[in-house]
Design an enzyme around this catalytic site. Structure first.
Site, short mmCIF file in Angstrom:
data_model
loop_
_atom_site.label_atom_id
_atom_site.label_comp_id
_atom_site.label_asym_id
_atom_site.label_seq_id
_atom_site.Cartn_x
_atom_site.Cartn_y
_atom_site.Cartn_z
N ASN A 1 0.83 -1.21 0.00
CA ASN A 1 0.00 0.00 0.00
C ASN A 1 0.86 1.26 0.00
O ASN A 1 1.87 1.34 0.71
CB ASN A 1 -0.90 0.02 1.24
N GLU B 1 -12.56 -7.68 -1.89
CA GLU B 1 -12.17 -7.84 -0.49
C GLU B 1 -13.37 -8.34 0.33
O GLU B 1 -14.51 -8.31 -0.12
CB GLU B 1 -11.72 -6.50 0.10
#
Length: 642
Positions: free
Chosen positions: A476, A592
């Site tokens: 990330n 997700e």
């Protein structure tokens, strides 16, 4: 003795300019500014009576004794008081940064009191000077009073400065200015001792004062450039000062959805709007100190009680009309925070953190938030989290966990998302939802992100990921990292250090980073040159749409878990339409929050390429992740069923 006054006129000229800036402009009502004004007065007083006393003492015949004594006494009193006020100014500067740093009061006052006693009794005792029929004479305590007094206060000042340096509360330029100012005065005192006929000491003092003005008193240092209001440094100084004198009032407001409005209206228009709002607040509340703290946050501070409810109503009413000027027309909303009481904490920075936390809550709740004990406790908790983050970064103890990514076409684990974890010796395991937000607000998210990136690169360097069937590890990048123009070169340097190719990585970028389009596109282009691949993280939590996302080179889009789970709680056509839309442009979809076999099957049917969630595995430590992948490769059907 023939005195030389060449240096005096330049000293008076510079002193006059500083008088104009310091006495005819509004300055913060804080001790440092009061002491600086007193220092200017002491310097002017000393210079004037230095010239007068020297001139009169040279031509003493026919001049009344009372006039000679008055001028000499005034000069000596000014000389020793100037040293004392200089010390007080340095003390006020240092105590703004660390209030506990101080010299013993009895010692500080004793030196000047003894000096003044010897000076004021000299017309009768002759200890410092004397005047008789043969003229002006130096007394036996002359050097002791002048130079012992001067060097004592310089020594006290240097001790305070060194104590502040030891506590690391001064910046590099501040240290140089303070120590340099003291050094200038030492040289000036020596010059006066060696060449008493040259009135040069006042010029050295003026030079030291000028250094202090440029380093600490210049109004530009405490002015926010976009709005012309006070900046955060000024607010901290005000809070420090007001906190010493009981209760004070704070009214803060934040422009809602500031980042999105800046993207919508444009940076130039938004900055023009900020200036209009700043002028409105300054005109509407002339009895308050008004500051701008970036990101659409304004704060008003006053000693008196403020009518918070009325201030909210007035600003809400003003918001019903656009903020209008030439080529500017902004429609905005705002949220508010109020406080009345004493400074609840030792450090003003902590109080500003309370205000920032309360403003976030006010924006979420869309109502006035009063800072109270509950808010203080929350802010204190955030401060502890921030300290834990700083410790983890400093000690390189940020841990990396890996959550497996399942490829629906390959029908196996093909990668993982690297997730940061902090286990603090004082606070224990800290939730990422807590420390990520705190790190973003404090600015340490960049160091945290780069530490995670480095540990992922070390993992790729040590493990044979191809043998494990791992194609890429997702890392990330925070929105703050994405705004940093030097971010690409730092990541490339880390990867090279560990002999890792960017083809082994996938960089995840959140929706909020898309607001700074130009900087982000430039950074992505640099990383693409090193074979970097990008994924848009948490799609569905912000304001992005398909066409906006397609402006960036994302290879896949990751649907946020709340978006995915909303589909399974109440079936609708939105999720399938989004998946079809992205796929029609060749963009893959990662889902997700996959928690059940049913979800995995349905998302595979809808066309998701990658699945992530607790159905496959929770985030795992490095060793557990490697063991998990090895186990699923040996028996994929037994480990993952759907």
């Amino acid at each position: 003795m023939q005195y030389h006054y060449e240096f005096v006129w330049a000293t008076l000229a510079v002193l006059g300019i500083l008088f104009l800036f310091s006495f005819f402009k509004t300055v913060l009502p804080i001790r440092r500014n009061v002491m600086f004004r007193r220092l200017l007065v002491a310097e002017f007083f000393t210079v004037v009576f230095n010239v007068l006393s020297c001139q009169l003492n040279t031509a003493y015949e026919g001049i009344p004794l009372w006039l000679l004594n008055t001028c000499d006494l005034a000069f000596f009193v000014g000389f020793v008081c100037r040293d004392f006020v200089f010390y007080c100014y340095v003390e006020s500067l240092v105590q703004e940064r660390s209030p506990s740093i101080r010299m013993p009061r009895f010692l500080v006052w004793t030196v000047v009191e003894i000096s003044l006693l010897l000076i004021l009794t000299s017309p009768w005792s002759g200890l410092v000077y004397s005047i008789n029929d043969s003229g002006y004479h130096i007394g036996r305590f002359y050097r002791l009073v002048l130079y012992a007094n001067a060097y004592s206060y310089l020594l006290f000042s240097i001790c305070l400065i060194l104590a502040a340096v030891g506590r690391k509360v001064l910046g590099n330029m501040e240290k140089l200015a303070l120590l340099g100012g003291c050094l200038i005065l030492i040289v000036g005192d020596v010059a006066r001792m060696v060449y008493p006929m040259y009135l040069v000491m006042d010029s050295f003092y003026m030079l030291s004062i000028l250094v202090m003005y440029l380093a600490f008193q210049n109004p530009d240092l405490y002015t926010e450039r976009k709005t012309g209001l006070l900046n955060q440094s000024a607010v901290l100084s005000l809070l420090q000062e007001f906190g010493k004198h009981g209760d004070f009032s704070v009214f803060a407001l934040v422009l809602n959805d500031f980042s999105e409005n800046r993207r919508l209206y444009g940076v130039r228009q938004m900055d023009a709007g900020l200036r209009i709002i700043a002028e409105y607040l300054r005109t509407r509340h002339p009895d308050c100190f008004v500051a701008y703290l970036e990101e659409g946050r304004f704060i008003l501070i006053a000693r008196q009680v403020l009518p918070f409810d009325q201030m909210c109503r007035d600003f809400d009413q003003r918001l019903q009309e656009p903020w209008h000027d030439q080529h500017v027309s902004l429609y905005l909303t705002a949220s508010y925070v109020a406080f009345r009481g004493p400074l609840m904490v030792r450090r003003p920075e902590s109080f500003l953190n309370y205000v920032a936390t309360a403003l976030q809550m006010a924006e979420q709740q869309n109502q006035l938030v009063i800072i109270d004990e509950r808010e203080r406790q929350k802010a204190e908790h955030d401060a502890k989290i921030r300290a834990a983050v700083d410790r983890a970064i400093k000690n390189n103890t940020v841990e990396v966990y890996y959550q497996p990514l399942y490829g629906t076409k390959e029908q196996r684990i093909i990668g993982a998302e690297a997730l940061s974890r902090i286990v603090d010796p004082e606070l224990g395991m800290i939730s990422p939802g807590e420390f990520i937000q705190v790190a973003e607000r404090s600015g340490s998210i960049t160091q945290l992100g780069e530490q995670v990136f480095e540990k992922v690169c070390a993992f790729l360097e040590q493990q044979d990921t191809k043998a494990l069937g791992i194609d890429r590890i997702n890392v990330n990048l925070s929105p703050i990292q994405c705004r940093d123009e030097r971010m690409p070169e730092r990541l490339v340097a880390i990867a090279r250090r560990h002999h890792v190719d960017f083809s082994q990585l996938k960089l995840e970028i959140t929706e909020s980073a898309l607001a700074d389009r130009n900087v982000l596109q430039a950074n992505m282009k640099q990383l693409e040159a090193h074979h970097a691949v990008f994924s848009l993280d948490d799609f569905g939590t912000g304001y992005s749409n398909l066409m906006r996302v397609l402006r960036f080179p994302f290879s896949d889009v990751k649907l946020d878990m709340t978006f995915v789970q909303a589909y399974f709680s109440r079936h609708n056509r939105l999720l399938p339409a989004i998946i079809d839309g992205f796929q029609s442009f060749g963009v893959q979809i990662t889902a997700e929050g996959v928690e059940t076999q049913e979800m995995a099957r349905e998302l595979t049917r809808l066309g998701c390429s990658i699945l992530q969630g607790y159905y496959f595995s929770k985030p795992l430590s490095e060793a557990d992740f490697v063991a998990y992948v090895a186990r699923t490769r040996q028996d994929p059907g037994h480990t993952i069923r759907f």
